[in-house]
Design a protein around this motif. Structure first.
Motif, PDB file in Angstrom:
ATOM      1  N   PHE A  83    -101.681   8.784  54.618  1.00  0.00           N
ATOM      2  CA  PHE A  83    -102.769   9.755  54.599  1.00  0.00           C
ATOM      3  C   PHE A  83    -103.564   9.740  55.901  1.00  0.00           C
ATOM      4  O   PHE A  83    -103.992  10.789  56.385  1.00  0.00           O
ATOM      5  CB  PHE A  83    -103.697   9.502  53.409  1.00  0.00           C
ATOM      6  CG  PHE A  83    -103.218  10.128  52.135  1.00  0.00           C
ATOM      7  CD1 PHE A  83    -103.753  11.320  51.679  1.00  0.00           C
ATOM      8  CD2 PHE A  83    -102.200   9.546  51.396  1.00  0.00           C
ATOM      9  CE1 PHE A  83    -103.305  11.918  50.504  1.00  0.00           C
ATOM     10  CE2 PHE A  83    -101.739  10.121  50.221  1.00  0.00           C
ATOM     11  CZ  PHE A  83    -102.293  11.314  49.770  1.00  0.00           C
ATOM     12  N   GLU A  84    -103.770   8.579  56.474  1.00  0.00           N
ATOM     13  CA  GLU A  84    -104.507   8.483  57.743  1.00  0.00           C
ATOM     14  C   GLU A  84    -103.718   9.135  58.873  1.00  0.00           C
ATOM     15  O   GLU A  84    -104.304   9.751  59.767  1.00  0.00           O
ATOM     16  CB  GLU A  84    -104.816   7.024  58.069  1.00  0.00           C
ATOM     17  CG  GLU A  84    -105.924   6.445  57.197  1.00  0.00           C
ATOM     18  CD  GLU A  84    -106.231   5.005  57.531  1.00  0.00           C
ATOM     19  OE1 GLU A  84    -105.396   4.355  58.217  1.00  0.00           O
ATOM     20  OE2 GLU A  84    -107.296   4.515  57.123  1.00  0.00           O
ATOM     21  N   ASN A  85    -102.394   9.000  58.840  1.00  0.00           N
ATOM     22  CA  ASN A  85    -101.566   9.636  59.859  1.00  0.00           C
ATOM     23  C   ASN A  85    -101.665  11.159  59.764  1.00  0.00           C
ATOM     24  O   ASN A  85    -101.789  11.848  60.777  1.00  0.00           O
ATOM     25  CB  ASN A  85    -100.105   9.205  59.694  1.00  0.00           C
ATOM     26  CG  ASN A  85     -99.204   9.774  60.765  1.00  0.00           C
ATOM     27  OD1 ASN A  85     -99.453   9.594  61.947  1.00  0.00           O
ATOM     28  ND2 ASN A  85     -98.169  10.481  60.368  1.00  0.00           N
ATOM     29  N   TRP A  86    -101.640  11.692  58.534  1.00  0.00           N
ATOM     30  CA  TRP A  86    -101.795  13.138  58.349  1.00  0.00           C
ATOM     31  C   TRP A  86    -103.179  13.592  58.821  1.00  0.00           C
ATOM     32  O   TRP A  86    -103.316  14.664  59.410  1.00  0.00           O
ATOM     33  CB  TRP A  86    -101.610  13.507  56.884  1.00  0.00           C
ATOM     34  CG  TRP A  86    -100.189  13.471  56.440  1.00  0.00           C
ATOM     35  CD1 TRP A  86     -99.082  13.706  57.202  1.00  0.00           C
ATOM     36  CD2 TRP A  86     -99.702  13.171  55.129  1.00  0.00           C
ATOM     37  NE1 TRP A  86     -97.943  13.578  56.447  1.00  0.00           N
ATOM     38  CE2 TRP A  86     -98.286  13.257  55.175  1.00  0.00           C
ATOM     39  CE3 TRP A  86    -100.321  12.850  53.918  1.00  0.00           C
ATOM     40  CZ2 TRP A  86     -97.482  13.029  54.064  1.00  0.00           C
ATOM     41  CZ3 TRP A  86     -99.518  12.624  52.804  1.00  0.00           C
ATOM     42  CH2 TRP A  86     -98.122  12.707  52.875  1.00  0.00           C
ATOM     43  N   GLN A  87    -104.181  12.765  58.575  1.00  0.00           N
ATOM     44  CA  GLN A  87    -105.530  13.108  58.999  1.00  0.00           C
ATOM     45  C   GLN A  87    -105.618  13.194  60.526  1.00  0.00           C
ATOM     46  O   GLN A  87    -106.222  14.118  61.071  1.00  0.00           O
ATOM     47  CB  GLN A  87    -106.530  12.071  58.491  1.00  0.00           C
ATOM     48  CG  GLN A  87    -107.978  12.411  58.818  1.00  0.00           C
ATOM     49  CD  GLN A  87    -108.936  11.354  58.342  1.00  0.00           C
ATOM     50  OE1 GLN A  87    -108.711  10.163  58.566  1.00  0.00           O
ATOM     51  NE2 GLN A  87    -110.002  11.761  57.678  1.00  0.00           N
ATOM     52  N   ILE A  88    -104.985  12.246  61.211  1.00  0.00           N
ATOM     53  CA  ILE A  88    -104.980  12.249  62.678  1.00  0.00           C
ATOM     54  C   ILE A  88    -104.307  13.520  63.200  1.00  0.00           C
ATOM     55  O   ILE A  88    -104.815  14.190  64.094  1.00  0.00           O
ATOM     56  CB  ILE A  88    -104.261  10.994  63.219  1.00  0.00           C
ATOM     57  CG1 ILE A  88    -105.108   9.740  62.958  1.00  0.00           C
ATOM     58  CG2 ILE A  88    -103.979  11.138  64.722  1.00  0.00           C
ATOM     59  CD1 ILE A  88    -104.384   8.444  63.240  1.00  0.00           C
ATOM     60  N   PHE A 138    -103.849  16.367  61.613  1.00  0.00           N
ATOM     61  CA  PHE A 138    -104.677  17.520  61.250  1.00  0.00           C
ATOM     62  C   PHE A 138    -105.809  17.716  62.251  1.00  0.00           C
ATOM     63  O   PHE A 138    -106.015  18.824  62.766  1.00  0.00           O
ATOM     64  CB  PHE A 138    -105.245  17.319  59.843  1.00  0.00           C
ATOM     65  CG  PHE A 138    -106.172  18.412  59.387  1.00  0.00           C
ATOM     66  CD1 PHE A 138    -105.675  19.540  58.753  1.00  0.00           C
ATOM     67  CD2 PHE A 138    -107.541  18.317  59.592  1.00  0.00           C
ATOM     68  CE1 PHE A 138    -106.524  20.554  58.333  1.00  0.00           C
ATOM     69  CE2 PHE A 138    -108.400  19.321  59.177  1.00  0.00           C
ATOM     70  CZ  PHE A 138    -107.894  20.438  58.550  1.00  0.00           C
ATOM     71  N   ILE A 139    -106.543  16.655  62.535  1.00  0.00           N
ATOM     72  CA  ILE A 139    -107.694  16.753  63.441  1.00  0.00           C
ATOM     73  C   ILE A 139    -107.255  17.131  64.856  1.00  0.00           C
ATOM     74  O   ILE A 139    -107.862  17.994  65.497  1.00  0.00           O
ATOM     75  CB  ILE A 139    -108.482  15.425  63.444  1.00  0.00           C
ATOM     76  CG1 ILE A 139    -109.152  15.216  62.077  1.00  0.00           C
ATOM     77  CG2 ILE A 139    -109.536  15.417  64.547  1.00  0.00           C
ATOM     78  CD1 ILE A 139    -109.781  13.847  61.895  1.00  0.00           C
ATOM     79  N   GLU A 140    -106.185  16.506  65.331  1.00  0.00           N
ATOM     80  CA  GLU A 140    -105.696  16.795  66.686  1.00  0.00           C
ATOM     81  C   GLU A 140    -105.201  18.232  66.816  1.00  0.00           C
ATOM     82  O   GLU A 140    -105.488  18.909  67.810  1.00  0.00           O
ATOM     83  CB  GLU A 140    -104.577  15.812  67.054  1.00  0.00           C
ATOM     84  CG  GLU A 140    -105.069  14.396  67.312  1.00  0.00           C
ATOM     85  CD  GLU A 140    -103.930  13.450  67.661  1.00  0.00           C
ATOM     86  OE1 GLU A 140    -102.744  13.850  67.490  1.00  0.00           O
ATOM     87  OE2 GLU A 140    -104.205  12.326  68.102  1.00  0.00           O
ATOM     88  N   GLU A 141    -104.455  18.696  65.818  1.00  0.00           N
ATOM     89  CA  GLU A 141    -103.904  20.051  65.878  1.00  0.00           C
ATOM     90  C   GLU A 141    -105.006  21.103  65.750  1.00  0.00           C
ATOM     91  O   GLU A 141    -104.968  22.138  66.420  1.00  0.00           O
ATOM     92  CB  GLU A 141    -102.854  20.245  64.770  1.00  0.00           C
ATOM     93  CG  GLU A 141    -101.597  19.422  64.950  1.00  0.00           C
ATOM     94  CD  GLU A 141    -100.814  19.789  66.197  1.00  0.00           C
ATOM     95  OE1 GLU A 141    -100.710  20.971  66.529  1.00  0.00           O
ATOM     96  OE2 GLU A 141    -100.314  18.851  66.859  1.00  0.00           O
ATOM     97  N   MET A 142    -106.003  20.844  64.908  1.00  0.00           N
ATOM     98  CA  MET A 142    -107.105  21.789  64.765  1.00  0.00           C
ATOM     99  C   MET A 142    -107.934  21.842  66.049  1.00  0.00           C
ATOM    100  O   MET A 142    -108.407  22.917  66.444  1.00  0.00           O
ATOM    101  CB  MET A 142    -107.995  21.407  63.581  1.00  0.00           C
ATOM    102  CG  MET A 142    -107.391  21.700  62.224  1.00  0.00           C
ATOM    103  SD  MET A 142    -106.930  23.446  61.972  1.00  0.00           S
ATOM    104  CE  MET A 142    -108.523  24.257  62.099  1.00  0.00           C
TER     105      MET A 142
END
Length: 276
Positions: A159-164, A166-170
């Motif tokens: 989940f933390e990897n997906w969060q990273i 998500f934030i970077e791509e946004m």
């Protein structure tokens, strides 16, 4: 999480009557004394702000048809761009920009907003509802609690990897939107120049207008790719949350196992079940 605290916060909830396992999970995580499971609620703390910002993005055409044709009339009919009729080339690029802005990117943005507002239809599935109601009545199984604790590092890391991502791509998407807006503003200046000095339209169209359209299209394609990655991450994030819910209520022995309906333990067997 300390095993005692983990069991303590879980043991509160057989007393709570709820028909929605996702509501249960949300409340359970909110009461998590160590806050170690909050990553399952939101992919980022700014999720509502992001959703509102996406929904507020203008979806207008870059240039409406009447405006486009009025501008192209000032481009000499004899002008060629890469050995093609300049008016045709410019028209195609303007149409492509409009399509990207009002359809392609808009659709991806809508998908992102829908996935941000995720309310899985899975929680309405009779098997999950039945399993949840049986699970809250059954005694807790220490072996299953051990499996949850054992899976925790893997769940958290995923989940933390997906969060990273998500934030970077946004963040990259926001930068591209800013660049696109800057190029659109620059194109307006070029259009005004074409209309004000039609005698220089040939040079302006070939050297500047065509180039700025290419720049906008290039960034739009990059933006769409970034947004597609975001949408994909949200899909995986939401799908995995449902697996976690099923795992928590013992429909799954592990995240990769197949779900099965939780059976109600008969009263005469409850005293023999493992309790904490």
């Amino acid at each position: 999480m300390n095993p005692i605290l983990f069991v303590a916060f879980l043991s509160m909830f057989p007393l709570v009557q709820m028909d929605d396992p996702l509501t249960f999970w949300t409340i359970a995580v909110e009461h998590d004394p160590s806050e170690q499971y909050r990553f399952l609620l939101k992919i980022t703390k700014d999720i509502n702000t992001i959703k509102k910002k996406i929904e507020a993005i203008p979806r207008n055409n870059f240039l409406e048809q009447s405006t486009r044709e009025h501008i192209l009339k000032h481009v000499p009919a004899s002008l060629k761009i890469n050995d093609r009729d300049a008016r045709t080339v410019l028209r195609e690029k303007i149409v492509a920009i409009n399509e990207m802005q009002t359809k392609t990117i808009k659709q991806i943005d809508e998908t992102i907003c829908n996935r941000i507002s995720f309310k899985s239809q899975g929680i309405l599935d009779p098997s999950i509802v039945e399993s949840y109601k049986n699970w809250v009545k059954n005694p807790y199984d220490n072996d299953h609690l051990k499996r949850i604790r054992a899976e925790y590092p893997t769940i958290k890391s995923k989940f933390e990897n997906w969060q990273i991502i998500f934030i970077e791509e946004m963040k990259a998407a926001d930068e591209l939107r800013d660049e696109i807006n800057a190029n659109v503003n620059a194109s307006i200046s070029i259009i005004k120049s074409i209309l004000a000095e039609p005698e220089k339209a040939s040079e302006t169209a070939e050297l500047y207008f065509n180039g700025i359209l290419d720049s906008i299209l290039k960034r739009q394609k990059k933006l769409a790719k970034r947004l597609e990655t975001v949408a994909d991450v949200l899909f995986k994030y939401n799908e995995e949350r449902m697996k976690c819910i099923e795992f928590l209520i013992e429909m799954r022995n592990g995240l990769d196992s197949e779900p099965k309906i939780v059976q109600l333990v008969p009263k005469n067997q409850k005293s023999k079940s493992k309790k904490h």
